[in-house]
Motif scaffolding. Structure first.
Motif, PDB file in Angstrom:
ATOM      1  N   GLY A 161       0.861  -1.195  -0.065  1.00 40.76           N
ATOM      2  CA  GLY A 161      -0.012  -0.148   0.011  1.00 40.76           C
ATOM      3  C   GLY A 161       0.917   1.310  -0.040  1.00 40.76           C
ATOM      4  N   TYR A 162       0.116   2.317  -0.390  1.00 40.48           N
ATOM      5  CA  TYR A 162       0.636   3.570  -0.502  1.00 40.48           C
ATOM      6  C   TYR A 162      -0.296   4.625   0.260  1.00 40.48           C
ATOM      7  N   LYS A 163       0.234   5.566   0.853  1.00 39.13           N
ATOM      8  CA  LYS A 163      -0.718   6.836   1.431  1.00 39.13           C
ATOM      9  C   LYS A 163      -1.102   7.519   0.275  1.00 39.13           C
ATOM     10  N   GLY A 164      -2.144   8.322   0.569  1.00 41.76           N
ATOM     11  CA  GLY A 164      -2.748   9.193  -0.345  1.00 41.76           C
ATOM     12  C   GLY A 164      -2.067  10.682  -0.392  1.00 41.76           C
ATOM     13  N   ARG A 165      -2.566  11.468  -1.315  1.00 44.18           N
ATOM     14  CA  ARG A 165      -1.850  12.815  -1.270  1.00 44.18           C
ATOM     15  C   ARG A 165      -2.951  13.864  -1.584  1.00 44.18           C
ATOM     16  N   LEU A 237       0.435  17.198   1.691  1.00 48.22           N
ATOM     17  CA  LEU A 237      -0.422  16.320   2.605  1.00 48.22           C
ATOM     18  C   LEU A 237      -0.116  14.989   2.227  1.00 48.22           C
ATOM     19  N   ARG A 238       0.229  13.848   3.129  1.00 50.20           N
ATOM     20  CA  ARG A 238       0.231  12.483   2.888  1.00 50.20           C
ATOM     21  C   ARG A 238      -0.862  12.091   3.647  1.00 50.20           C
ATOM     22  N   LEU A 239      -1.938  11.446   3.030  1.00 51.14           N
ATOM     23  CA  LEU A 239      -3.002  10.961   3.647  1.00 51.14           C
ATOM     24  C   LEU A 239      -3.220   9.512   4.074  1.00 51.14           C
ATOM     25  N   PRO A 240      -3.916   9.139   5.153  1.00 52.08           N
ATOM     26  CA  PRO A 240      -3.874   7.703   5.392  1.00 52.08           C
ATOM     27  C   PRO A 240      -5.213   7.086   4.832  1.00 52.08           C
ATOM     28  N   PRO A 241      -5.479   5.865   4.842  1.00 50.92           N
ATOM     29  CA  PRO A 241      -6.593   5.206   4.072  1.00 50.92           C
ATOM     30  C   PRO A 241      -7.810   5.705   4.657  1.00 50.92           C
ATOM     31  N   GLU A 269      -4.849  12.089  -4.711  1.00 45.57           N
ATOM     32  CA  GLU A 269      -4.654  10.674  -4.899  1.00 45.57           C
ATOM     33  C   GLU A 269      -5.147   9.965  -3.606  1.00 45.57           C
ATOM     34  N   VAL A 270      -5.916   9.002  -3.661  1.00 43.85           N
ATOM     35  CA  VAL A 270      -6.743   8.291  -2.686  1.00 43.85           C
ATOM     36  C   VAL A 270      -5.653   7.062  -2.123  1.00 43.85           C
ATOM     37  N   ALA A 271      -5.562   6.983  -0.809  1.00 37.94           N
ATOM     38  CA  ALA A 271      -4.621   6.130  -0.386  1.00 37.94           C
ATOM     39  C   ALA A 271      -5.118   4.494  -0.687  1.00 37.94           C
ATOM     40  N   GLY A 302       4.787   7.284   0.831  1.00 36.54           N
ATOM     41  CA  GLY A 302       4.793   8.007  -0.497  1.00 36.54           C
ATOM     42  C   GLY A 302       3.519   7.521  -1.544  1.00 36.54           C
ATOM     43  N   THR A 303       3.445   8.028  -2.704  1.00 40.04           N
ATOM     44  CA  THR A 303       2.678   7.493  -3.693  1.00 40.04           C
ATOM     45  C   THR A 303       3.167   6.800  -4.873  1.00 40.04           C
ATOM     46  N   SER A 304       2.460   6.162  -5.676  1.00 32.24           N
ATOM     47  CA  SER A 304       3.111   5.405  -6.861  1.00 32.24           C
ATOM     48  C   SER A 304       1.926   5.296  -7.909  1.00 32.24           C
ATOM     49  N   ASP A 305       2.321   4.942  -8.591  1.00 28.97           N
ATOM     50  CA  ASP A 305       0.943   4.324  -9.902  1.00 28.97           C
ATOM     51  C   ASP A 305       0.340   3.256  -9.310  1.00 28.97           C
TER      52      ASP A 305
END
Length: 360
Positions: A161-165, A237-241, A269-271, A302-305
């Motif tokens: 998983g990756y956090k949202g943004r 901002l890095r966002l949790p699920p 971007e959604v986590a 972070g985020t990714s594809d």
């Protein structure tokens, strides 16, 4: 299944040459053409698509496996060189190393595996840019059953998983006044906005750092032309699920409503967090153990594809690739080629196992 000696040499030369071709986001053409040519020479059906992605396919079985990496990099000139078993260069870790490991592993698959599955390697463009152009294009073209995302996890690591943004831009404009007078300056109001955002983020504490909002200042400026004061800031901002970008946006608009500030938002971007146990994770865990490793599940801040494609591809998904993600974007970015070799062997074994689990 282990990579043959000749594949090991070819795989290392592939990543070295790919890293040696500059490919800052938006300028991926030369490296995409190089990768397509390499794949075509080894039996892939390969082309550069309309988004500039390097796309290569092998296999004709009923199971479709997507191996989505990215071939763009952030700016920064790091002289490309191999010292011992270490490849130095921008993109060696983030994330040409991962995509080249994908391609080398698929190139090594035997005909029996190709009869069981169709493997699609996509070296995507503009992952390091807000557009995620390559992933957004390709996710409308295919419907895979399993997805591998090419990002450094360490050869024993499986990222679920990756956090949202969310990016918040705050602008304060007000008439100029003498500093001996009463009232707040535009910079004062901007600082107050940041203090509130930081306190709000701290109040969202959940399970570990993955469950908490992380807030950072990306830009601050203030000035005056003698008539008007203007202060501007950008907060990342890095966002949790449990918090979507839309929810965060609404809360911040309410939080800062009494300040003379204009807010604009971007980078939504959604986590995402995928399950631990499925056919893909099981195949990778077995392959890691075959190479003497101990599988480790991870989540990233972070985020990714993975964030981009998750909604359209609700299937088992893992991010995997060699390298230490702490080196991403740094002036010391480098890849241990012995680890890269292990990642290629892990991938080749796991992909063959998946194809065998779904025979034609």
């Amino acid at each position: 299944m282990g990579a043959a000696p000749e594949l090991k040499g070819e795989a290392r030369e592939l990543v070295r040459q790919a890293v040696a071709i500059p490919s800052v986001s938006g300028e991926e053409g030369p490296v995409a053409r190089f990768l397509v040519e390499w794949m075509m020479e080894r039996g892939f059906r390969a082309h550069v698509d309309d988004a500039g992605n390097a796309v290569g396919e092998r296999g004709h079985g009923p199971l479709t496996v997507m191996l989505l990496g990215h071939i763009d990099t952030v700016p920064g000139d790091i002289p490309v060189r191999v010292e011992g078993d270490v490849l130095h260069g921008r993109g060696s870790v983030d994330a040409k190393g991962s995509f080249c490991a994908f391609v080398a592993a698929v190139a090594a698959l035997p005909e029996t595996a190709l009869a069981g599955a169709r493997f699609i390697c996509v070296g995507a463009t503009e992952e390091e840019a807000p557009s995620s152009r390559g992933a957004r294009h390709v996710m409308r073209q295919y419907s895979p059953a399993l997805v591998l995302i090419g990002e450094p996890s360490g050869w024993e690591g499986l990222t679920l998983g990756y956090k949202g943004r969310l990016v918040v831009r705050v602008r304060v404009g007000k008439d100029n006044f003498h500093t001996a007078g009463e009232g707040t300056s535009a910079a004062d109001d901007l600082a107050e906005a940041w203090f509130r955002v930081r306190e709000w983020a701290a109040g969202t504490a959940g399970e570990g750092i993955f469950g908490t909002v992380q807030a950072t200042i990306q830009h601050l400026s203030s000035g005056t032309d003698g008539l008007m004061q203007v202060a501007e800031g950008t907060f990342g901002l890095r966002l949790p699920p449990q918090l979507t970008p839309a929810q965060a946006e609404a809360e911040l608009l309410d939080l800062l409503a009494d300040l003379p500030a204009t807010l604009t938002f971007g980078g939504h971007e959604v986590a995402v967090r995928h399950p631990r146990d499925n056919a893909l994770t099981r195949a990778l865990r077995v392959a890691i153990r075959e190479q003497g490793g101990r599988p480790v599940f991870k989540v990233k801040t972070g985020t990714s594809d993975m964030n981009v494609v998750a909604e359209r591809w609700p299937v088992p998904t893992v991010a995997y690739g060699p390298g230490d993600s702490a080196l991403d974007h740094t002036p010391n970015e480098h890849l241990d080629l012995a680890e890269y070799d292990r990642a290629v062997r892990v991938l080749a074994s796991a992909l063959a196992r998946l194809a065998g689990d779904h025979p034609a």
